[in-house]
Motif scaffolding. Structure first.
Motif, mmCIF file in Angstrom:
data_model
loop_
_atom_site.group_PDB
_atom_site.id
_atom_site.type_symbol
_atom_site.label_atom_id
_atom_site.label_comp_id
_atom_site.label_asym_id
_atom_site.label_seq_id
_atom_site.Cartn_x
_atom_site.Cartn_y
_atom_site.Cartn_z
ATOM 1 N N LYS A 390 0.837 -1.234 -0.073
ATOM 2 C CA LYS A 390 -0.177 0.052 -0.023
ATOM 3 C C LYS A 390 0.658 1.381 0.061
ATOM 4 O O LYS A 390 1.899 1.198 0.864
ATOM 5 C CB LYS A 390 -0.838 -0.128 1.361
ATOM 6 N N GLU A 391 0.577 2.072 -0.864
ATOM 7 C CA GLU A 391 1.301 3.287 -0.881
ATOM 8 C C GLU A 391 0.738 4.694 -0.671
ATOM 9 O O GLU A 391 -0.504 4.691 -1.289
ATOM 10 C CB GLU A 391 1.975 3.499 -2.247
ATOM 11 N N GLN A 392 1.077 5.468 0.153
ATOM 12 C CA GLN A 392 0.348 6.734 0.348
ATOM 13 C C GLN A 392 0.864 7.601 -0.474
ATOM 14 O O GLN A 392 -0.031 8.453 -1.217
ATOM 15 C CB GLN A 392 0.374 7.086 1.756
ATOM 16 N N TYR A 393 2.397 7.875 -0.647
ATOM 17 C CA TYR A 393 2.826 8.770 -1.581
ATOM 18 C C TYR A 393 3.495 8.181 -2.852
ATOM 19 O O TYR A 393 4.191 6.920 -2.630
ATOM 20 C CB TYR A 393 4.101 9.410 -0.752
ATOM 21 N N CYS A 394 3.343 8.739 -3.950
ATOM 22 C CA CYS A 394 3.843 7.975 -5.110
ATOM 23 C C CYS A 394 4.216 9.259 -6.083
ATOM 24 O O CYS A 394 3.721 9.983 -6.296
ATOM 25 C CB CYS A 394 2.872 7.401 -5.802
ATOM 26 N N PHE A 395 5.559 9.011 -6.623
ATOM 27 C CA PHE A 395 6.260 9.896 -7.474
ATOM 28 C C PHE A 395 5.640 10.061 -8.694
ATOM 29 O O PHE A 395 5.121 9.150 -9.182
ATOM 30 C CB PHE A 395 7.792 9.811 -7.502
ATOM 31 N N VAL A 396 5.569 11.262 -9.222
ATOM 32 C CA VAL A 396 4.933 11.299 -10.655
ATOM 33 C C VAL A 396 5.845 12.015 -11.486
ATOM 34 O O VAL A 396 6.365 11.335 -12.540
ATOM 35 C CB VAL A 396 3.551 12.320 -10.557
ATOM 36 N N SER A 397 6.624 13.387 -11.340
ATOM 37 C CA SER A 397 7.338 14.124 -11.816
ATOM 38 C C SER A 397 8.065 15.035 -11.257
ATOM 39 O O SER A 397 7.552 15.670 -10.178
ATOM 40 C CB SER A 397 6.841 14.375 -13.365
ATOM 41 N N LEU A 398 9.336 15.602 -11.728
ATOM 42 C CA LEU A 398 9.780 16.863 -11.059
ATOM 43 C C LEU A 398 10.680 17.614 -12.000
ATOM 44 O O LEU A 398 11.261 17.026 -13.008
ATOM 45 C CB LEU A 398 10.973 15.959 -10.337
ATOM 46 N N SER A 399 10.609 19.026 -11.555
ATOM 47 C CA SER A 399 11.493 19.783 -12.327
ATOM 48 C C SER A 399 12.221 20.660 -11.631
ATOM 49 O O SER A 399 11.682 20.808 -10.598
ATOM 50 C CB SER A 399 10.614 20.528 -13.587
ATOM 51 N N GLN A 400 13.434 20.781 -11.865
ATOM 52 C CA GLN A 400 14.453 21.605 -11.018
ATOM 53 C C GLN A 400 15.394 22.444 -11.697
ATOM 54 O O GLN A 400 15.760 22.083 -12.943
ATOM 55 C CB GLN A 400 15.171 20.677 -10.008
#
Ligand code: KIV
Ligand code: ZN
Length: 512
Positions: A390-400
């Motif tokens: 079970k995952e509460q937080y899930c990565f989608v995308s990042l810009s830096q």
């Protein structure tokens, strides 16, 4: 025929007690399968009464593993023992490992029990356990610092009640080899029914002597079971390291004269799997499994090895699973090749849809990185979002954005319980900005106590594997993330740590 030495692995129990090393159910199953491939005799899969999560992991492992004995730890009370027996019901071969402290210090200060009470409880618990399972191990916790007369009395009684293995822990890593070996010898000589049980050693590494002490327990004391963990994982300075102790007994068979069932060619894969799952890196100069263990840098050594291998090598790298980094798959590899490689690596995803998710991640990775190694695949499937965790937080995308002379800025998109959210922040560097952009939304307040980056397969083209260790409300968790972009890997590791921080319920410490 030479005597048999039993290898009892406790990576999933004592190893997991190391702060931050807690493993998910699926990760534990993956490691148990690797231990079975390694042909360890006994897998201590957990401590069933400590939490529902541990109970379920033991149950799953007991129902899956066929060749190794599956064991659960339990304190010396009926409730813990019943819980262990229940979790082990589906096992081909089950063992209950029950323990109670016997040193004056532990009895008085921790248990607040008299020696007579401890004696009665030890006896009664072994009797109770023996009615549920035939294979019973008993450990007097802090045994090495216990009064020898009292210990003899307790151990004689539990053997009479049916304990089949007697394990003598050096719980705090205080022993030195000769004294520990003689301690086991004395116990075996003084206890009249000692020949009715197999004697076992369990050494912690606080003074760096866990392997030496275990070997002395075998050589001097006559023990025929060693308790150990992959990479020496374990509380504080860890436990006796499986790879070191096994290769010592194998390489110096002339001295120890013992047989083991272990298939050492699976050692390196087991080491990498445990390191990748827990985020505990293996030091380069670690015996047997460290990156430098078989590297010869000096000209004299290289010259010698080229002329005759045994000038500087006492073991062959390939005998413990080292092969040249293989390019196993690439962009053009199909689903079947991917599935087969998963099987060869002992990874069993639960459903076709999990395989599909893993395969599409593999394709994404292969688009960015032409050579895919076994380590990449292991990192890919360690990603909890592929399995059923079970995952509460899930990565989608990042810009830096970062530029010399400017303060880096990051903007991240991730999901919280399936709902997309955004966070933004500046930071000292791109990683700092990215993690702060997550915190700007989550506000966990957790303290970061470790951040480390490792190149999975060596070169700058490799994926970066990041470990983040967070501490909050007395809990310590590790999160791991992998990606060719180390800033993304860092964000994934941070989210994975937050998932762990918010998921697992409290568990009871075995030595609390
Ligand atoms: O170190 C120890 O004493 C233990 C026991 C629970 C066997 O791990
Ligand atoms: Zn221990």
């Amino acid at each position: 025929m030479a005597d048999k030495l039993i290898i009892f692995d406790t990576t999933l129990r004592d190893g997991e007690q190391s702060p931050g090393a807690s493993m998910t159910r699926d990760a534990k199953l993956r490691i148990a399968r690797q231990l079975e491939r390694l042909r360890v005799d006994v897998i201590e899969a957990g401590f069933a009464a400590s939490s529902n999560g541990d109970f379920e992991a033991i149950q799953l492992i007991a129902n899956t593993i066929k060749d190794s004995t599956v064991c659960s730890l339990s304190r010396a009370n009926d409730r813990d023992i019943s819980r262990a027996a229940e979790a082990l019901k589906g096992a081909n071969r089950a063992r209950i490992h029950t323990f109670i402290a016997t040193s004056a210090l532990h009895m008085e200060k921790k248990l607040r029990m008299t020696p007579d009470q401890v004696f009665e409880q030890a006896k009664q618990s072994v009797r109770f356990a023996r009615n549920l399972v035939g294979d019973i191990e008993f450990s007097p916790e802090d045994g090495y610092r216990s009064d020898v007369d009292f210990l003899c009395r307790v151990l004689e009684a539990v053997i009479a009640e049916g304990a089949t293995t007697i394990n003598v822990p050096d719980t705090v890593g205080y022993a030195v080899p000769e004294l520990y070996g003689n301690f086991i010898k004395t116990l075996r000589e003084r206890i009249p029914n000692s020949d009715k049980a197999i004697w076992s050693v369990h050494c912690h590494n606080d003074l760096g002597m866990a392997v030496a002490n275990s070997l002395a327990g075998v050589k001097i004391g006559g023990a025929r079971q060693i308790e150990c963990t992959i990479n020496g994982l374990g509380e504080r300075a860890g436990n006796c390291s499986l790879e070191e102790v096994v290769m010592a007994v194998k390489t110096r068979k002339d001295y120890f004269g013992l047989e083991m069932g272990i298939d050492a060619t699976h050692i390196l894969a087991a080491s990498r799997m445990v390191s990748q799952t827990t985020g505990f890196l293996v030091q380069p100069n670690k015996a047997v499994v460290g990156a430098n263990a078989f590297a010869h840098a000096s000209g004299i050594h290289q010259d010698g090895v080229l002329k005759a291998r045994d000038t500087y090598e006492i073991m062959r790298a390939e005998d413990v699973g080292w092969t040249a980094n293989k390019i196993v798959l690439g962009k053009l590899s199909g689903r079947n090749a991917f599935k087969q490689r998963l099987q060869e690596l002992g990874i069993q995803l639960e459903s076709e849809s999990d395989i599909n998710v893993a395969f599409s991640r593999f394709k994404e990775l292969a688009d960015r990185k032409s050579e895919i190694f076994d380590e990449d695949i292991l990192a890919l499937v360690s990603d909890e979002s592929i399995t059923h965790e079970k995952e509460q937080y899930c990565f989608v995308s990042l810009s830096q954005h970062s530029e010399t002379g400017e303060r880096p800025h990051a903007s991240i998109v991730f999901t919280v319980d399936g709902k997309e959210v955004r966070g933004e922040s500046d930071g000292n560097g791109p990683v700092d900005a990215s993690l702060k952009s997550i915190e700007s939304h989550v506000k966990s307040g957790a303290e970061m106590i470790l951040y480390s980056v490792n190149a999975i397969s060596g070169s700058t083209e490799s994926q970066g594997e990041v470990t983040v260790r967070l501490q909050s409300g007395g809990r310590v968790v590790n999160g791991i993330g992998a990606d060719p972009d180390i800033v993304v890997a860092s964000a994934k590791a941070y989210l994975s740590a937050l998932n762990r921080l918010h998921s697992k319920g409290d568990s009871v410490a075995a030595q609390g």
